[in-house]
Motif scaffolding. Structure first.
Motif, PDB file in Angstrom:
ATOM      1  N   GLU A  34      -1.153   9.577   2.022  1.00  7.18           N
ATOM      2  CA  GLU A  34      -1.061   8.381   1.200  1.00  7.18           C
ATOM      3  C   GLU A  34      -0.969   9.135  -0.311  1.00  7.18           C
ATOM      4  OE1 GLU A  34      -1.191   5.134   0.704  1.00  7.18           O
ATOM      5  OE2 GLU A  34      -1.179   5.518  -1.322  1.00  7.18           O
ATOM      6  N   THR A  43      -2.012  -4.277   1.091  1.00  8.20           N
ATOM      7  CA  THR A  43      -3.017  -4.176   1.936  1.00  8.20           C
ATOM      8  C   THR A  43      -4.538  -4.534   1.139  1.00  8.20           C
ATOM      9  OG1 THR A  43      -1.913  -3.000   3.310  1.00  8.20           O
ATOM     10  CG2 THR A  43      -4.225  -2.671   3.729  1.00  8.20           C
ATOM     11  N   GLN A  49      -6.506 -12.854   5.502  1.00  8.66           N
ATOM     12  CA  GLN A  49      -6.542 -13.904   6.530  1.00  8.66           C
ATOM     13  C   GLN A  49      -5.823 -13.237   7.854  1.00  8.66           C
ATOM     14  OE1 GLN A  49      -4.889 -17.528   4.539  1.00  8.66           O
ATOM     15  NE2 GLN A  49      -6.818 -18.081   3.891  1.00  8.66           N
ATOM     16  N   ILE A 172       4.708  12.039  -0.913  1.00 11.57           N
ATOM     17  CA  ILE A 172       5.813  12.681  -0.109  1.00 11.57           C
ATOM     18  C   ILE A 172       7.136  12.609  -0.878  1.00 11.57           C
ATOM     19  CG2 ILE A 172       7.072  13.070   2.156  1.00 11.57           C
ATOM     20  CD1 ILE A 172       4.061  14.235   2.088  1.00 11.57           C
ATOM     21  N   GLY A 364       6.577  -8.023   5.246  1.00 11.52           N
ATOM     22  CA  GLY A 364       6.456  -9.503   4.582  1.00 11.52           C
ATOM     23  C   GLY A 364       5.134  -9.747   4.348  1.00 11.52           C
ATOM     24  N   GLY A 367       1.550  -8.896   7.320  1.00 13.20           N
ATOM     25  CA  GLY A 367       0.955  -7.656   7.740  1.00 13.20           C
ATOM     26  C   GLY A 367      -0.560  -7.591   8.026  1.00 13.20           C
ATOM     27  N   THR A 369      -1.875  -9.929   9.803  1.00 13.87           N
ATOM     28  CA  THR A 369      -2.295 -10.228  10.956  1.00 13.87           C
ATOM     29  C   THR A 369      -1.547  -9.477  11.971  1.00 13.87           C
ATOM     30  OG1 THR A 369      -2.102 -12.497   9.766  1.00 13.87           O
ATOM     31  CG2 THR A 369      -1.559 -12.629  12.232  1.00 13.87           C
TER      32      THR A 369
HETATM   33  C1  LIG Z   1      -0.956 -11.569  -2.577  1.00 16.63           C
HETATM   34  C2  LIG Z   1      -0.801 -11.116  -1.282  1.00 16.63           C
HETATM   35  C3  LIG Z   1      -1.604 -11.876  -0.078  1.00 16.63           C
HETATM   36  C4  LIG Z   1      -1.296 -11.596   1.132  1.00 16.63           C
HETATM   37  N1  LIG Z   1      -2.061 -12.225   2.284  1.00 16.63           N
HETATM   38  C5  LIG Z   1      -1.934 -12.137   3.420  1.00 16.63           C
HETATM   39  C6  LIG Z   1      -3.061 -12.441   4.514  1.00 16.63           C
HETATM   40  O1  LIG Z   1      -3.855 -13.208   3.990  1.00 16.63           O
HETATM   41  N2  LIG Z   1      -2.649 -12.242   5.762  1.00 16.63           N
HETATM   42  C7  LIG Z   1      -1.579 -11.453   5.964  1.00 16.63           C
HETATM   43  O2  LIG Z   1      -1.434 -11.315   7.283  1.00 16.63           O
HETATM   44  N3  LIG Z   1      -0.884 -10.858   5.308  1.00 16.63           N
HETATM   45  C8  LIG Z   1      -1.062 -11.317   3.831  1.00 16.63           C
HETATM   46  N4  LIG Z   1      -0.272 -10.400   3.042  1.00 16.63           N
HETATM   47  C9  LIG Z   1       0.699  -9.397   3.571  1.00 16.63           C
HETATM   48  C10 LIG Z   1       0.133  -8.059   3.579  1.00 16.63           C
HETATM   49  O3  LIG Z   1      -0.897  -7.748   2.777  1.00 16.63           O
HETATM   50  C11 LIG Z   1       1.192  -6.951   3.866  1.00 16.63           C
HETATM   51  O4  LIG Z   1       2.100  -7.314   4.724  1.00 16.63           O
HETATM   52  C12 LIG Z   1       0.752  -5.551   4.308  1.00 16.63           C
HETATM   53  O5  LIG Z   1      -0.324  -5.230   3.426  1.00 16.63           O
HETATM   54  C13 LIG Z   1       1.716  -4.536   4.012  1.00 16.63           C
HETATM   55  O6  LIG Z   1       1.137  -3.444   4.435  1.00 16.63           O
HETATM   56  P1  LIG Z   1       1.972  -2.076   4.347  1.00 16.63           P
HETATM   57  O7  LIG Z   1       0.981  -0.887   4.974  1.00 16.63           O
HETATM   58  O8  LIG Z   1       3.590  -2.201   4.883  1.00 16.63           O
HETATM   59  O9  LIG Z   1       2.160  -1.958   2.611  1.00 16.63           O
HETATM   60  P2  LIG Z   1       1.320  -1.430   1.531  1.00 16.63           P
HETATM   61  O10 LIG Z   1      -0.188  -2.040   1.994  1.00 16.63           O
HETATM   62  O11 LIG Z   1       1.878  -1.562   0.333  1.00 16.63           O
HETATM   63  O12 LIG Z   1       0.986   0.354   1.813  1.00 16.63           O
HETATM   64  C14 LIG Z   1       2.174   1.136   1.646  1.00 16.63           C
HETATM   65  C15 LIG Z   1       1.498   2.538   1.491  1.00 16.63           C
HETATM   66  O13 LIG Z   1       2.456   3.518   1.422  1.00 16.63           O
HETATM   67  C16 LIG Z   1       2.006   4.442   0.195  1.00 16.63           C
HETATM   68  N5  LIG Z   1       3.226   5.200  -0.022  1.00 16.63           N
HETATM   69  C17 LIG Z   1       4.532   4.910  -0.366  1.00 16.63           C
HETATM   70  N6  LIG Z   1       5.478   5.885  -0.218  1.00 16.63           N
HETATM   71  C18 LIG Z   1       4.594   6.726  -0.126  1.00 16.63           C
HETATM   72  C19 LIG Z   1       5.072   8.226  -0.074  1.00 16.63           C
HETATM   73  N7  LIG Z   1       6.194   8.599  -0.432  1.00 16.63           N
HETATM   74  N8  LIG Z   1       3.987   9.234  -0.052  1.00 16.63           N
HETATM   75  C20 LIG Z   1       2.791   8.716   0.288  1.00 16.63           C
HETATM   76  N9  LIG Z   1       2.490   7.407   0.208  1.00 16.63           N
HETATM   77  C21 LIG Z   1       3.350   6.558   0.133  1.00 16.63           C
HETATM   78  C22 LIG Z   1       1.845   3.453  -0.850  1.00 16.63           C
HETATM   79  O14 LIG Z   1       0.925   4.063  -1.870  1.00 16.63           O
HETATM   80  C23 LIG Z   1       0.830   2.482  -0.137  1.00 16.63           C
HETATM   81  O15 LIG Z   1      -0.603   2.595  -0.169  1.00 16.63           O
HETATM   82  C24 LIG Z   1      -0.409 -10.787   1.657  1.00 16.63           C
HETATM   83  C25 LIG Z   1       0.398  -9.764   0.763  1.00 16.63           C
HETATM   84  C26 LIG Z   1       0.164 -10.159  -0.616  1.00 16.63           C
HETATM   85  C27 LIG Z   1       0.692  -9.228  -1.901  1.00 16.63           C
END
Ligand SMILES: Cc1cc2nc3c(=O)[nH]c(=O)nc-3n(C[C@H](O)[C@H](O)[C@H](O)COP(=O)(O)OP(=O)(O)OC[C@H]3O[C@@H](n4cnc5c(N)ncnc54)[C@H](O)[C@@H]3O)c2cc1C
Length: 385
Positions: A34, A43, A49, A172, A364, A367, A369
């Motif tokens: 990370e 996240t 939810q 990275i 989207g 995530g 869920t």
């Molecule tokens: C306001 C909001 C409300 C939401 N509510 C819900 C909900 O209630 N229920 C639901 O199911 N979903 C919900 N979502 C959607 C859900 O939060 C996301 O789909 C999910 O968190 C995405 O996860 P992720 O791991 O893909 O991305 P992220 O959580 O963005 O994680 C990506 C990680 O990768 C790291 N990273 C990126 N590039 C690099 C690199 N080169 N080297 C090292 N680290 C790196 C970043 O720092 C980050 O920590 C919501 C989203 C938002 C914004």
């Protein structure tokens, strides 16, 4: 250099963490990398939810698998999972029609749900306004998590009980296959080698493969969120989704009346302009998280979304929320925006660079869920098991 890990996952959000979790369960040596001191992406920024009921059939299946995974982990270690169910509150006859149709779809899918009368809704959800609600659809199996702590607790569990290596503050910036394996280089000139790499970079598109992301159909959504001060002597159970969510969530697209009902909507309404639907979730400290709005920009232009919180949007969301639930207080203690990436034409972004480097992002708004269930299946595909 020799291979240190069977798998390195880049990105400590929910999607990356659950890919690492399932790989550990498959018996692999796994590192999760990370870039930040602690993950702080979508996240952490969300409602928490876990609502398979809102997803289309494909993602409902992943969501139901996620429910099992969250509950199983919670039975061994507290990661903040609470099972209080989710409810969809219909505010007019059209929305009542849609929840009745969704109930039938879920009956056919063997997914438990119960129609609630107006009075049952009023009894179950304190403060709910009698001039708003007409009926509800309740999903008892669904859970919530505390987004500001869940992922850190889960990663702790994985380190201490499953043997995960977690490398924080490690950005990275290069990823290449070689005869020794996949070699990763960090901004601080460290190198790591793994047999396979999975990249779950969320909405960070500048460090790795920027050209690929710039040319993709990925877009970024900016969502405004609000959190009230803790509510004294007040309990709002589970996830509360309302009429505008019934008109927005993918699950309802599968209802026979959906198209005709959508066709009657005003395309110039304020809620459409800002992509607003109203959701409530009470956090463990008694505060209520409210939201949300959606504004979009292509991945390569995400800075155009700006860093301001638009107070017109916030005020509109509070005014709409007040029409639905009379909370004891609407004093706001926190305002923020979150961002996630999604594809315009598909449900997730998946790209295999070569047989050992896989990119998975763009999950989207689903995530929290879908990630746990999706990544279990995706690992089986990636590892040919
Ligand atoms: C306001 C909001 C409300 C939401 N509510 C819900 C909900 O209630 N229920 C639901 O199911 N979903 C919900 N979502 C959607 C859900 O939060 C996301 O789909 C999910 O968190 C995405 O996860 P992720 O791991 O893909 O991305 P992220 O959580 O963005 O994680 C990506 C990680 O990768 C790291 N990273 C990126 N590039 C690099 C690199 N080169 N080297 C090292 N680290 C790196 C970043 O720092 C980050 O920590 C919501 C989203 C938002 C914004």
């Amino acid at each position: 250099m020799k291979i240190e890990y069977d798998l390195i996952v880049i990105g400590g959000g929910v999607l990356g963490t659950f890919h690492a979790y399932h790989a550990l369960q498959m018996g692999f040596r796994v590192a999760l990398i990370e870039k930040d001191k602690k993950p702080q992406g979508a996240t952490i920024q969300n409602f928490g939810q876990v609502v398979p009921s809102g997803m289309d059939s494909k993602w409902q299946t992943y969501g139901r698998s996620s429910l099992k995974i969250y509950k199983e982990i919670q039975s061994k270690f507290d990661i903040s999972v609470r099972q209080n169910g989710s409810v969809y509150l219909a505010s007019n006859e059209e929305e009542v029609q849609l929840i009745e149709e969704l109930r039938q779809i879920n009956q056919a899918n063997a997914y438990e749900s119960h129609l609630l009368t107006k009075q049952q809704c009023l009894d179950k959800y304190p403060g709910l306004r009698s001039d708003y609600v007409k009926a509800g659809l309740f999903f008892p199996e669904e859970v919530t998590v505390e987004p500001r702590t869940m992922i850190y607790k889960l990663q702790d569990y994985m380190i201490h009980q499953m043997g995960l290596t977690l490398l924080l503050n490690t950005s990275i910036i290069n990823c290449e296959s070689s005869s020794e394996g996949v070699v990763l280089s960090s901004a601080a000139h460290e190198e790591f080698v793994a047999a396979k790499v999975i990249i779950c970079n969320g909405n960070e598109f500048k460090n790795l493969y920027p050209a690929l992301f710039n040319e993709s159909d990925l877009e970024v959504s900016k969502l405004q969120m609000l959190q009230t001060k803790p509510q004294a002597n007040y309990k709002l159970p589970g996830s509360v989704l309302t009429g505008l969510s019934i008109r927005r969530y993918e699950a309802f697209y599968e209802c026979p009346s959906f198209k005709a009902i959508k066709a009657k909507e005003d395309p110039n309404s304020t809620e459409k302009k800002w992509g607003v639907h109203i959701l409530f979730k009470q956090a463990a400290d008694g505060s209520v998280i409210l939201g949300d709005s959606h504004q979009y920009a292509d991945a390569r232009n995400q800075e155009d979304l700006g860093f301001d919180l638009d107070m017109d949007i916030d005020n509109f969301m509070i005014a709409e929320a007040r029409k639905i639930i009379d909370l004891p207080n609407y004093e706001i203690q926190n305002r923020w925006y979150g961002r996630y990436s999604q594809c315009k034409t598909t449900d997730i972004f998946e790209k295999t660079i070569d047989t050992n480097i896989h990119i998975i992002t763009g999950i989207g708004g689903k995530g929290m869920t879908g990630s746990a269930g999706f990544s279990k299946e995706n690992n089986i595909k990636i590892f040919n098991r």
